[in-house]
Scaffold this motif. Structure first.
Motif, PDB file in Angstrom:
ATOM      1  N   UNK A  42      48.209 114.618  49.424  1.00 40.75           N
ATOM      2  CA  UNK A  42      46.889 114.230  48.901  1.00 40.75           C
ATOM      3  C   UNK A  42      45.746 115.033  49.516  1.00 40.75           C
ATOM      4  N   UNK A  43      45.858 115.411  50.793  1.00 44.98           N
ATOM      5  CA  UNK A  43      44.754 116.089  51.477  1.00 44.98           C
ATOM      6  C   UNK A  43      44.945 117.606  51.539  1.00 44.98           C
ATOM      7  N   UNK A  44      45.961 118.108  50.870  1.00 46.31           N
ATOM      8  CA  UNK A  44      46.149 119.555  50.837  1.00 46.31           C
ATOM      9  C   UNK A  44      45.134 120.204  49.895  1.00 46.31           C
ATOM     10  N   UNK A  45      44.731 121.433  50.180  1.00 40.62           N
ATOM     11  CA  UNK A  45      43.850 122.134  49.232  1.00 40.62           C
ATOM     12  C   UNK A  45      44.595 122.399  47.932  1.00 40.62           C
ATOM     13  N   UNK A  46      43.853 122.456  46.842  1.00 34.00           N
ATOM     14  CA  UNK A  46      44.476 122.715  45.544  1.00 34.00           C
ATOM     15  C   UNK A  46      44.958 124.154  45.439  1.00 34.00           C
ATOM     16  N   UNK A  47      46.094 124.326  44.775  1.00 30.57           N
ATOM     17  CA  UNK A  47      46.584 125.647  44.394  1.00 30.57           C
ATOM     18  C   UNK A  47      46.372 125.820  42.900  1.00 30.57           C
ATOM     19  N   UNK A  48      45.856 126.961  42.515  1.00 27.61           N
ATOM     20  CA  UNK A  48      45.619 127.220  41.097  1.00 27.61           C
ATOM     21  C   UNK A  48      46.930 127.147  40.330  1.00 27.61           C
ATOM     22  N   UNK A  49      46.886 126.625  39.113  1.00 33.87           N
ATOM     23  CA  UNK A  49      48.046 126.555  38.243  1.00 33.87           C
ATOM     24  C   UNK A  49      47.876 127.568  37.112  1.00 33.87           C
ATOM     25  N   UNK A  50      48.525 128.719  37.237  1.00 41.37           N
ATOM     26  CA  UNK A  50      48.338 129.766  36.228  1.00 41.37           C
ATOM     27  C   UNK A  50      48.891 129.361  34.859  1.00 41.37           C
ATOM     28  N   UNK A  51      48.339 129.946  33.826  1.00 39.80           N
ATOM     29  CA  UNK A  51      48.788 129.673  32.470  1.00 39.80           C
ATOM     30  C   UNK A  51      50.224 130.149  32.287  1.00 39.80           C
ATOM     31  N   UNK A  52      51.031 129.325  31.659  1.00 38.93           N
ATOM     32  CA  UNK A  52      52.431 129.678  31.455  1.00 38.93           C
ATOM     33  C   UNK A  52      52.549 130.766  30.388  1.00 38.93           C
ATOM     34  N   UNK A  53      53.448 131.718  30.601  1.00 41.13           N
ATOM     35  CA  UNK A  53      53.690 132.736  29.572  1.00 41.13           C
ATOM     36  C   UNK A  53      54.416 132.130  28.373  1.00 41.13           C
ATOM     37  N   UNK A  54      54.410 132.835  27.282  1.00 44.33           N
ATOM     38  CA  UNK A  54      54.956 132.295  26.032  1.00 44.33           C
ATOM     39  C   UNK A  54      56.440 131.964  26.132  1.00 44.33           C
ATOM     40  N   UNK A  55      57.169 132.657  27.014  1.00 43.72           N
ATOM     41  CA  UNK A  55      58.621 132.446  27.040  1.00 43.72           C
ATOM     42  C   UNK A  55      59.051 131.151  27.734  1.00 43.72           C
ATOM     43  N   UNK A  56      58.142 130.415  28.324  1.00 44.11           N
ATOM     44  CA  UNK A  56      58.558 129.141  28.931  1.00 44.11           C
ATOM     45  C   UNK A  56      57.788 127.952  28.360  1.00 44.11           C
ATOM     46  N   UNK A  57      57.187 128.116  27.209  1.00 41.84           N
ATOM     47  CA  UNK A  57      56.545 126.979  26.561  1.00 41.84           C
ATOM     48  C   UNK A  57      57.553 126.229  25.704  1.00 41.84           C
ATOM     49  N   UNK A  58      57.464 124.911  25.726  1.00 41.35           N
ATOM     50  CA  UNK A  58      58.413 124.079  24.986  1.00 41.35           C
ATOM     51  C   UNK A  58      57.664 123.051  24.157  1.00 41.35           C
ATOM     52  N   UNK A  59      58.351 122.479  23.173  1.00 40.83           N
ATOM     53  CA  UNK A  59      57.765 121.457  22.318  1.00 40.83           C
ATOM     54  C   UNK A  59      57.704 120.121  23.055  1.00 40.83           C
ATOM     55  N   UNK A  60      56.729 119.312  22.677  1.00 38.17           N
ATOM     56  CA  UNK A  60      56.622 117.961  23.247  1.00 38.17           C
ATOM     57  C   UNK A  60      57.841 117.141  22.842  1.00 38.17           C
ATOM     58  N   UNK A  61      58.368 116.306  23.752  1.00 34.55           N
ATOM     59  CA  UNK A  61      59.560 115.515  23.429  1.00 34.55           C
ATOM     60  C   UNK A  61      59.321 114.528  22.303  1.00 34.55           C
ATOM     61  N   UNK A  62      60.260 114.491  21.358  1.00 34.48           N
ATOM     62  CA  UNK A  62      60.156 113.575  20.229  1.00 34.48           C
ATOM     63  C   UNK A  62      61.489 113.585  19.494  1.00 34.48           C
ATOM     64  N   UNK A  63      61.635 112.719  18.490  1.00 34.35           N
ATOM     65  CA  UNK A  63      62.846 112.691  17.677  1.00 34.35           C
ATOM     66  C   UNK A  63      63.611 111.399  17.859  1.00 34.35           C
ATOM     67  N   UNK A  64      64.450 111.098  16.897  1.00 30.06           N
ATOM     68  CA  UNK A  64      65.214 109.845  16.923  1.00 30.06           C
ATOM     69  C   UNK A  64      66.149 109.773  18.113  1.00 30.06           C
ATOM     70  N   UNK A  65      66.842 110.893  18.388  1.00 29.80           N
ATOM     71  CA  UNK A  65      67.757 110.916  19.526  1.00 29.80           C
ATOM     72  C   UNK A  65      67.027 110.702  20.835  1.00 29.80           C
ATOM     73  N   UNK A  66      65.872 111.319  20.966  1.00 33.65           N
ATOM     74  CA  UNK A  66      65.061 111.154  22.174  1.00 33.65           C
ATOM     75  C   UNK A  66      64.690 109.687  22.365  1.00 33.65           C
ATOM     76  N   UNK A  67      64.237 109.045  21.294  1.00 29.10           N
ATOM     77  CA  UNK A  67      63.806 107.648  21.398  1.00 29.10           C
ATOM     78  C   UNK A  67      64.975 106.722  21.721  1.00 29.10           C
ATOM     79  N   UNK A  68      66.165 107.006  21.161  1.00 25.66           N
ATOM     80  CA  UNK A  68      67.327 106.168  21.439  1.00 25.66           C
ATOM     81  C   UNK A  68      67.770 106.320  22.900  1.00 25.66           C
ATOM     82  N   UNK A  69      67.761 107.557  23.400  1.00 21.36           N
ATOM     83  CA  UNK A  69      68.105 107.783  24.804  1.00 21.36           C
ATOM     84  C   UNK A  69      67.114 107.051  25.707  1.00 21.36           C
TER      85      UNK A  69
END
Length: 316
Positions: free
Chosen positions: A15-42
């Motif tokens: 909690x008391x540590x200084x913040x580290x910048x969070x760089x923007x993710x490159x396109x190759x590691x972006x994923x879709x938000x979780x959703x779907x019937x299987x997701x909801x059943x799990x």
């Protein structure tokens, strides 16, 4: 009361540590938000059985894909870890509860309801428990075997650093199909990234599993993008092979919050491909090295390939 959904209470040591910048993710590691019937059943089955998942607690980017297929990595022994690794998003502190003796049965029931051919079971570190949770792991393995005898079982364990060395035998005697323990990073970064652990202890843990039962596959993984060099990563590969580790995973470190260890850089897909080629050249039976690789990502398919690779090598 403590609310681990609030970052300051989830990670009080950060909690008391200084913040580290969070760089923007490159396109190759972006994923879709979780959703779907299987997701909801799990999700429903996990909540119905009052089970914790590392997918949620660690903020895994692959949760949507895996849960849609019914593949959730269950995290036993609670939701609070006694360690405080600088990369990890799991809540830290003194666990509020003792181990739940009914949890192994609930895990086994969930595995049966999900119809899993392969399951991954992990845990928080429980340095407050005398055997580090070794017997709890063994009971969970046995419960799954009883309810779903056709399911192969992969465990991702703590390091049992503060326990009697004999507790490892308790886990091995339960005969998981895969014993995974992640080294997480190169030894030079342990003081900053994994201060509560010891690199060579973790390496020896994996080696001891093979000495106790050579039929059990051993597996370990590291993150890259924490500040390591390529030469250091290759040295970790050599160390793992010297310990007879069968399966190596390498994935990109993603910073959970500004209070966590900073991302040094985003490793390119071409670099991951080079790591994979180098690792296979060093003799690993199976290697998964991509930006989105995580310990349990595609674990069932990888287990099939791992088994086939062993048979091919034995046949040769």
């Amino acid at each position: 009361m403590r609310d681990i959904k609030i970052p300051e209470q989830r990670h009080p040591e950060k909690a008391h540590r200084p913040d580290n910048a969070q760089p923007k993710k490159p396109h190759w590691i972006r994923v879709k938000a979780p959703d779907g019937e299987g997701y909801r059943e799990t999700h429903r089955i996990m909540r119905e059985h009052k089970l914790v998942t590392v997918c949620e607690e660690a903020g895994c980017p692959n949760a949507g894909e895996c849960w849609n297929q019914g593949h959730a990595t269950m995290m036993i022994m609670g939701d609070t870890c006694t360690r405080a690794c600088s990369f990890c998003n799991i809540a830290t502190g003194k666990p509020p509860e003792e181990l739940d003796p009914f949890e192994p049965g609930r895990v086994a029931d969930a595995v049966q309801k999900l119809g899993l051919n392969h399951v991954v079971i992990t845990s928080v570190d429980r340095d407050d428990v005398q055997d580090g949770g070794a017997a709890h792991f063994a009971q969970t393995i046995r419960a799954i075997r009883h309810r779903s005898p056709g399911t192969t079982i992969e465990i991702l364990t703590p390091d049992f650093l503060h326990c009697d060395p004999g507790v490892l035998q308790v886990v091995v005697d339960a005969k998981p199909d895969v014993f995974n323990h992640n080294l997480e990073t190169v030894p030079g970064l342990y003081p900053a990234v994994r201060p509560g652990a010891r690199y060579f202890h973790s390496l020896r843990l994996l080696q001891r599993v093979k000495e106790m039962d050579p039929s059990i596959f051993t597996k370990s993984g590291i993150m890259v993008g924490l500040g390591e060099t390529r030469e250091q990563v290759r040295q970790v590969m050599d160390d793992m092979r010297a310990a007879d580790v069968d399966f190596l995973t390498i994935g990109q470190y993603l910073q959970p919050t500004p209070k966590h260890h900073a991302v040094d850089r985003f490793v390119t897909p071409d670099e991951f491909a080079a790591y994979e080629k180098a690792a296979f050249g060093k003799g690993f039976l199976m290697v998964s090295a991509t930006p989105l690789t995580r310990s349990s990502y595609h674990a069932g398919d990888d287990f099939a390939r791992l088994s086939a690779a062993r048979q091919e090598r034995l046949g040769a």
